[in-house]
Design a protein around this motif. Structure first.
Motif, mmCIF file in Angstrom:
data_model
loop_
_atom_site.group_PDB
_atom_site.id
_atom_site.type_symbol
_atom_site.label_atom_id
_atom_site.label_comp_id
_atom_site.label_asym_id
_atom_site.label_seq_id
_atom_site.Cartn_x
_atom_site.Cartn_y
_atom_site.Cartn_z
ATOM 1 N N GLN A 294 0.831 -1.202 0.000
ATOM 2 C CA GLN A 294 0.000 0.000 0.000
ATOM 3 C C GLN A 294 0.870 1.258 0.000
ATOM 4 O OE1 GLN A 294 -3.464 -0.232 2.513
ATOM 5 N NE2 GLN A 294 -3.634 1.986 2.697
ATOM 6 N N ALA A 295 1.974 1.202 0.736
ATOM 7 C CA ALA A 295 2.890 2.346 0.779
ATOM 8 C C ALA A 295 3.491 2.599 -0.606
ATOM 9 C CB ALA A 295 4.001 2.098 1.797
ATOM 10 N N TYR A 296 3.748 1.524 -1.339
ATOM 11 C CA TYR A 296 4.303 1.673 -2.687
ATOM 12 C C TYR A 296 3.256 2.240 -3.641
ATOM 13 C CZ TYR A 296 6.738 0.712 -7.035
ATOM 14 O OH TYR A 296 7.348 0.850 -8.259
ATOM 15 N N SER A 297 2.023 1.711 -3.568
ATOM 16 C CA SER A 297 0.979 2.159 -4.496
ATOM 17 C C SER A 297 0.516 3.586 -4.194
ATOM 18 C CB SER A 297 -0.220 1.195 -4.457
ATOM 19 O OG SER A 297 -0.824 1.186 -3.186
ATOM 20 N N GLU A 298 0.475 3.959 -2.911
ATOM 21 C CA GLU A 298 -0.005 5.294 -2.546
ATOM 22 C C GLU A 298 1.083 6.365 -2.595
ATOM 23 O OE1 GLU A 298 -2.128 5.561 1.134
ATOM 24 O OE2 GLU A 298 -3.493 3.917 0.634
ATOM 25 N N LEU A 299 2.289 6.000 -2.139
ATOM 26 C CA LEU A 299 3.336 7.003 -1.984
ATOM 27 C C LEU A 299 4.569 6.760 -2.852
ATOM 28 C CD1 LEU A 299 3.289 7.202 1.935
ATOM 29 C CD2 LEU A 299 2.097 8.715 0.353
ATOM 30 N N GLY A 300 4.605 5.600 -3.522
ATOM 31 C CA GLY A 300 5.794 5.270 -4.292
ATOM 32 C C GLY A 300 6.970 4.910 -3.410
ATOM 33 N N ASP B 92 9.417 2.577 -1.948
ATOM 34 C CA ASP B 92 9.964 1.256 -2.257
ATOM 35 C C ASP B 92 10.674 0.695 -1.031
ATOM 36 O OD1 ASP B 92 10.995 -0.995 -3.349
ATOM 37 O OD2 ASP B 92 12.362 0.000 -4.736
ATOM 38 N N ALA B 93 10.112 -0.389 -0.483
ATOM 39 C CA ALA B 93 10.631 -0.940 0.770
ATOM 40 C C ALA B 93 11.723 -1.973 0.540
ATOM 41 C CB ALA B 93 9.491 -1.551 1.571
ATOM 42 N N VAL C 137 8.349 3.249 9.529
ATOM 43 C CA VAL C 137 9.294 2.463 8.737
ATOM 44 C C VAL C 137 10.332 3.399 8.128
ATOM 45 C CG1 VAL C 137 9.575 0.870 6.801
ATOM 46 C CG2 VAL C 137 7.483 0.788 8.186
ATOM 47 N N THR C 138 11.609 3.120 8.422
ATOM 48 C CA THR C 138 12.708 3.925 7.878
ATOM 49 C C THR C 138 13.550 3.041 6.976
ATOM 50 O OG1 THR C 138 12.753 5.226 9.919
ATOM 51 C CG2 THR C 138 14.636 5.440 8.435
ATOM 52 N N ARG C 139 13.756 3.496 5.758
ATOM 53 C CA ARG C 139 14.515 2.722 4.780
ATOM 54 C C ARG C 139 15.995 3.042 4.893
ATOM 55 N NH1 ARG C 139 12.228 3.979 -0.830
ATOM 56 N NH2 ARG C 139 13.064 6.025 -0.274
#
Length: 204
Positions: free
Chosen positions: A47-53, A55-56, A76-78
């Motif tokens: 969902q984070a990828y689809s909504e905010l782009g 990439d985890a 979540v910190t990358r």
């Protein structure tokens, strides 16, 4: 589930208890290594990828904050990939493997926090709390254009805890801000006895 970006490499996810229950997860399960929690995390990252782009891929630092009345906040910190290639598991047989390299930190806060858009709502809820002899305690903050009332459960009669939450929910909404963030970035308006102070100064 509500997701917001804090910076290029950091996001915050707010899960209500309903979000957890819909997936058959109890609050205590977030502390355990079980498939449902892994599925939930994968869903959050999708969902984070689809909504905010967002990439985890690569190493992730995951902070989970349990809030008593609101739900859970997951930050979540990358991290950096250190030149490694990004290889995600794609085959079904690989889904049991760790797709994410995670360092998980768990924190539990008993502080009850609700946010209010208008100060009139803060006055109203404080008058109701005092009139019902529920509490005169509290700290009042200003944060991101909203008022946040933080209550210490130890100072509330346990048998009346649900009544306090019901009143707060009637006038405000559960906030996804953690108490640590509020202490660091919020502005303290009333450091103690906020309910009593507001009722004293805004009584009509």
């Amino acid at each position: 589930m509500k997701i917001e970006r804090l910076s290029q490499d950091k996001i915050r996810i707010f899960l209500t208890f309903d979000d957890l229950l819909e997936r058959g997860i109890q609050k205590e399960d977030m502390w355990r290594e079980i498939p449902k929690v892994h599925e939930l995390f994968s869903e959050m990252m999708d969902q984070a990828y689809s909504e905010l782009g967002f990439d985890a891929s690569g190493p992730l630092a995951v902070e989970v904050f349990a809030l008593p009345a609101q739900g859970m906040v997951v930050i979540v910190t990358r991290g950096k990939m250190n030149g490694q290639s990004d290889e995600r598991a794609t085959d079904d047989e690989d889904t049991e493997d760790e797709i994410y390299e995670m360092e998980v930190t768990m924190e539990q806060s008993d502080i009850v926090m609700y946010s209010f858009r208008d100060f009139e709502d803060v006055i109203s809820v404080c008058k109701q709390l005092q009139a019902a002899s529920l509490t005169e305690d509290g700290r009042l903050y200003s944060y991101n254009g909203k008022w946040i009332l933080a209550l210490e459960p130890a100072l509330i009669d346990s048998s009346r805890h649900n009544a306090v939450i019901a009143l707060l929910a009637e006038y405000g909404e559960a906030t996804s801000v953690t108490y640590a963030m509020l202490e660091e970035y919020g502005k303290v308006i009333m450091p103690s006895d906020a309910v009593r102070e507001i009722c004293t100064h805004f009584y009509n």
